[in-house]
Enzyme design. Structure first.
Site, short mmCIF file in Angstrom:
data_model
loop_
_atom_site.label_atom_id
_atom_site.label_comp_id
_atom_site.label_asym_id
_atom_site.label_seq_id
_atom_site.Cartn_x
_atom_site.Cartn_y
_atom_site.Cartn_z
N GLY A 17 2.58 -70.93 50.64
CA GLY A 17 4.16 -70.95 49.99
C GLY A 17 4.37 -69.31 50.50
N GLU B 264 -2.87 -74.85 53.21
CA GLU B 264 -2.71 -75.84 52.13
C GLU B 264 -3.74 -76.92 52.65
OE1 GLU B 264 -0.19 -74.31 53.58
OE2 GLU B 264 1.34 -74.07 52.18
N ALA C 227 1.31 -70.83 46.73
CA ALA C 227 1.97 -71.11 45.44
C ALA C 227 0.83 -70.95 44.26
CB ALA C 227 1.97 -72.82 45.10
N GLU D 113 5.78 -69.52 53.81
CA GLU D 113 6.99 -70.29 53.61
C GLU D 113 8.21 -69.41 52.93
OE1 GLU D 113 5.03 -73.58 51.27
OE2 GLU D 113 5.81 -74.78 52.82
N1 T1G Z 1 -3.28 -69.37 43.12
C1 T1G Z 1 -3.71 -68.92 42.13
N2 T1G Z 1 -4.83 -67.98 41.85
C2 T1G Z 1 -5.22 -67.51 43.27
C3 T1G Z 1 -4.65 -68.05 44.53
C4 T1G Z 1 -3.60 -68.80 44.49
N3 T1G Z 1 -2.99 -69.33 45.56
N4 T1G Z 1 -5.47 -67.26 45.46
C5 T1G Z 1 -6.16 -66.66 44.90
N5 T1G Z 1 -6.22 -66.87 43.40
C6 T1G Z 1 -7.07 -66.17 42.71
C7 T1G Z 1 -8.52 -66.41 42.67
O1 T1G Z 1 -8.74 -67.53 42.02
C8 T1G Z 1 -9.24 -65.25 42.12
O2 T1G Z 1 -9.18 -65.49 40.88
C9 T1G Z 1 -8.31 -64.22 42.74
O3 T1G Z 1 -7.12 -64.74 42.90
C10 T1G Z 1 -8.73 -63.29 43.80
O4 T1G Z 1 -8.94 -64.48 44.91
C11 T1G Z 1 3.92 -75.07 48.30
C12 T1G Z 1 1.26 -75.87 47.86
C13 T1G Z 1 -5.47 -64.55 49.22
C14 T1G Z 1 -7.20 -64.61 50.92
O5 T1G Z 1 -4.79 -71.39 49.75
O6 T1G Z 1 -7.30 -67.50 50.58
O7 T1G Z 1 0.95 -72.60 48.64
O8 T1G Z 1 -11.59 -65.47 40.41
O9 T1G Z 1 -11.30 -63.86 45.20
O10 T1G Z 1 -11.25 -62.72 48.70
O11 T1G Z 1 3.10 -74.96 50.16
O12 T1G Z 1 -7.51 -65.79 47.40
O13 T1G Z 1 -10.64 -63.27 40.36
O14 T1G Z 1 -9.87 -65.15 38.55
O15 T1G Z 1 -10.18 -65.53 47.00
O16 T1G Z 1 -9.24 -61.09 48.43
C15 T1G Z 1 -1.88 -71.83 49.44
C16 T1G Z 1 -5.69 -68.97 48.55
C17 T1G Z 1 -1.65 -72.26 47.94
C18 T1G Z 1 -4.44 -69.07 49.27
C19 T1G Z 1 -7.73 -63.38 48.88
N6 T1G Z 1 -2.47 -70.67 49.18
N7 T1G Z 1 -6.30 -67.66 48.07
O17 T1G Z 1 -8.88 -63.39 48.98
O18 T1G Z 1 -9.75 -63.00 46.56
S1 T1G Z 1 -0.99 -74.03 48.11
C20 T1G Z 1 -4.08 -70.44 49.66
C21 T1G Z 1 -6.87 -67.09 49.20
C22 T1G Z 1 0.61 -73.66 48.40
C23 T1G Z 1 2.70 -74.49 48.98
C24 T1G Z 1 1.56 -74.94 48.89
C25 T1G Z 1 -7.79 -65.92 48.98
C26 T1G Z 1 -6.96 -64.56 49.30
P1 T1G Z 1 -10.40 -64.88 39.98
P2 T1G Z 1 -10.34 -64.10 46.06
P3 T1G Z 1 -9.80 -62.38 48.12
#
Ligand code: T1G
Length: 695
Positions: free
Chosen positions: A113, A136, A72, A116
């Site tokens: 997500g 999450e 998400a 999912e």
């Molecule tokens: N949402 C918004 N922005 C995100 C994002 C996300 N999920 N993931 C990364 N970014 C942005 C981050 O802030 C940065 O922005 C840029 O992307 C590069 O990220 C309903 C509720 C995918 C492994 O927890 O683990 O789904 O600083 O520096 O090292 O069940 O990002 O450049 O402006 O980390 O290559 C669950 C979180 C969400 C994944 C890539 N998903 N992200 O790593 O790049 S909750 C996560 C990561 C959800 C549902 C639930 C990592 C990455 P900026 P980065 P990276």
């Protein structure tokens, strides 16, 4: 007449194109194809398009750029967009209820997500480098789009518990082995995914993860408690892991349609809680720390092909391992052969211990060690692009070394000190190239701890900073820029905590009471447990006849901590601590000698005199410009000292407590703290104005 402009074409991040009778649905939403509102809308429109087009027999969902949907869009949380229809639970159900088979084509990291969405697809294919995860829980949440109900039905309960409650991803091969991936794709992902879709286009009935029962039938109810027991320590204080366990358990007890309602309830409870807000705040804080405000836009990093490390002790060896593990050659220098041999021997032993845990192969150990060049003379560092000094914490020694490096190191080499307290400007002044000098403060053990304080000298060049920050990410460190002050950010805040903790001992609190308050707060250990672990003798003047405080008294009788079997605590042969009557007597004797009247001390007073005082010091660090932002201070304390991430960090926690409450508590203690304490004006002003540090 006003010219009528064409209505702009909608630039949906989702595009579709037909390849034969397969509809390819492609998301192009940099940087990580987060499932924001526009992506969700586009996905639903694409699935509806496929249903309405008789010529379409199957669908492939894929992503452009770095990765498949990475979850998400966390930046939407707390905004109306997060609840804008269609929400993710609807999107995944629409995908699964497609009358035509939908194949997820995964590269990069299908997370949250994204995983999912993949689970709702009827089939999943992936390149071998892909990863799948439900992280999450690291955001204080649980998979809220059916993930806790579909995942156990596909991969089994144990694997689902592991993925949901720890948040750790699995690789594509492991995903294939546990049934999450149907085929591993060698070569171009999308053409192969289309070919796979052709293969399955006529399969009936369509396999729906939410309807599978085989992987959850006859689940041993004991598996949940067993999992809790295995992970109890790691989950201590966190709400989300338990909620994830409960949600997965529901999947084994109820049909999907009911279970997903329980999932939603648990999700909303977490989402509305402080821990989720703290952990989401921290997710962005960690990434913000990498940005250095105010540098010229055209600042480019220097090339670092070879690193030199001076000192093969605990720190020098650990620092070297970070670069070796990232494939960067290291020349390590010591003064004596035996010290050099000891240091490289410890490095090999550490790698072999990692290999024994299955976290690296024997070949990788040889590969890393093969990049190491041990030497006995500083001149061997002449071809290094970055040289890191990690010797004895003494300014004269460091200045002498940097003076020599100035004549040895090649032009443009970055000269870094691993000092944990000392003045980088003073060290830089012992060279003719202060612009090349920077602090790189690693935390012990340097090959394990993620935090790196990058200490910016007054003359440190912008490209030196950009180089070191980029290198930090490459060696898997989280770097935070600190200004030049005693102790930089982390250790500077540690000092008032230690001062007050020691005074509290004389005033009536015991080491175990003070440590208990900190551990119950969520710290991994308290001030005295930490002293015993690190060594009570660190920074001791080594003169047993000079006894000016409790610490001196302990060191004088060899109570240097765990390494000596005794420190503030007594230790058995398994290093299990127990309160020491001898230490208690030393404390009481000292209190009597100092004329300190002992009294009952409340846990709240300990919180106010240690944790509130740390917040005050953090505010001073901010007002002096020694940290770029409050969230950087939080990143330092979570990654450097184990501050519980579900409280966000000292500054986020202070905002949660309320700054007026912090000020009131400090005013209560001000008299007892005496001249050791002075208020941060920034803290007083913010409390007065009802402002916060972190939001
Ligand atoms: N949402 C918004 N922005 C995100 C994002 C996300 N999920 N993931 C990364 N970014 C942005 C981050 O802030 C940065 O922005 C840029 O992307 C590069 O990220 C309903 C509720 C995918 C492994 O927890 O683990 O789904 O600083 O520096 O090292 O069940 O990002 O450049 O402006 O980390 O290559 C669950 C979180 C969400 C994944 C890539 N998903 N992200 O790593 O790049 S909750 C996560 C990561 C959800 C549902 C639930 C990592 C990455 P900026 P980065 P990276």
């Amino acid at each position: 007449m006003t010219e009528v402009l064409d209505t702009p074409a909608t630039t949906s991040p989702i595009s579709t194109r037909k390849h034969g009778d397969v509809l390819i649905v492609l998301s192009n939403s940099p940087p990580v194809n987060a499932l924001g509102h526009a992506v969700r809308e586009g996905l639903v429109a694409a699935i509806e398009q496929a249903q309405g087009d008789d010529s379409v027999k199957a669908v492939v969902i894929a992503c452009e750029g770095q990765t498949f949907f990475a979850g998400a869009d966390v930046s939407e949380f707390g905004t109306p967009k997060a609840f804008a229809q269609p929400m993710l639970p609807q999107v995944v159900d629409i995908i699964e209820n497609s009358t035509k088979p939908v194949v997820a084509a995964v590269h990069g990291t299908a997370l949250g997500g994204g995983c999912e969405v993949a689970l709702a697809c009827h089939y999943r294919v992936a390149v071998p480098t892909a990863k799948f995860g439900t992280p999450e829980v690291k955001l204080g949440l649980l998979p809220g789009a059916g993930g806790t109900q579909r995942l156990p039905r596909v991969v089994g309960v144990k694997k689902a518990l592991e993925m949901c409650a720890t948040g750790n991803p699995i690789g594509a091969k492991a995903a294939f082995d546990c049934g999450l991936v149907d085929r591993l794709i060698e070569g171009d992902l999308i053409p192969h995914a289309v070919a796979y879709a052709e293969e399955v286009r006529d399969v009936t009935p369509l396999p729906k993860s939410s309807e599978r029962q085989d992987r959850i039938a006859d689940t041993d109810p004991g598996v949940f408690d067993a999992f809790r027991k295995d992970h109890g320590r790691k989950f201590r204080g966190f709400d989300a892991p338990e909620a994830n366990i409960q949600a997965v358990k529901v999947a084994t007890e109820k049909p999907y349609a009911e279970g997903v309602l329980d999932e939603r309830k648990l999700f909303m409870e977490l989402m509305s809680g402080t821990q989720a807000k703290a952990q989401q705040y921290f997710f962005f804080s960690e990434r913000k720390a990498a940005k250095i405000d105010g540098l010229p836009d055209d600042t480019r990093p220097r090339s670092i092909q070879k690193v030199g490390v001076i000192g093969a002790g605990t720190m020098g060896g650990g620092i070297s391992m970070n670069f070796l593990s990232a494939g960067i050659p290291v020349t390590i220098v010591e003064m004596a052969q035996d010290a050099l041999d000891r240091g490289t021997g410890v490095m090999r032993k550490n790698y072999e211990a990692t290999a024994a845990k299955g976290r690296m192969t024997a070949d990788q150990v040889e590969q890393a060690m093969g990049l190491l060049t041990p030497k006995l003379e500083l001149e061997a560092l002449a071809d290094c692009d970055l040289i890191i000094e990690a010797v004895y914490e003494n300014m004269d020694v460091k200045k002498e070394i940097f003076g020599k490096l100035d004549t040895i190191a090649k032009p443009g080499a970055i000269l870094a000190s691993n000092t944990s307290y000392l003045n980088i400007d003073e060290i830089a002044a012992s060279t003719s190239r202060p612009g090349d000098v920077v602090g790189m403060h690693f935390f012990s053990p340097a090959n394990i701890m993620k935090l790196l304080e990058v200490v910016r000298g007054a003359k440190t060049a912008p490209d030196v900073l950009v180089t070191v920050m980029g290198l930090a990410k490459k060696i898997k460190k989280v770097a935070v820029v600190a200004g030049v002050c005693h102790g930089f950010i982390g250790n500077r805040m540690l000092m008032p905590r230690q001062v007050e903790a020691t005074k509290l001992l004389l005033e009536g609190a015991s080491p175990e009471q003070i440590d208990r308050v900190h551990v119950e707060f969520g710290m991994p250990m308290g001030p005295f447990q930490m002293a015993d672990l690190a060594g009570v003798d660190i920074g001791w003047h080594r003169d047993p006849s000079r006894i000016e405080n409790v610490r001196d008294a302990l060191c004088a009788i060899d109570r240097w901590g765990q390494k000596k079997g005794a420190g503030f605590y007594d230790y058995d042969d398994k290093r299990r601590p127990s309160p020491s009557p001898k230490v208690q007597q030393i404390i009481e004797d000292f209190a009597a000698k100092e004329g300190v009247e002992r009294r009952e001390i409340s846990d709240q007073e300990i919180i106010e005199r240690t944790l509130y005082t740390m917040v005050n010091e953090g505010a001073k660090i901010l007002e002096e410009g020694m940290a770029q932002r409050a969230s950087d201070i939080d990143v330092v304390w979570v990654y450097g000292y184990g501050w519980p991430v579900y409280r966000g960090g000292p500054m986020f926690w202070a905002d949660t407590e309320g700054l007026p409450k912090i000020v009131e508590g400090l005013k209560r203690q001000e008299q007892r703290m005496g001249s050791d304490f002075s208020f941060s004006q920034l803290l007083l002003d913010k409390a007065e104005r009802g402002e916060k540090f972190t939001r």
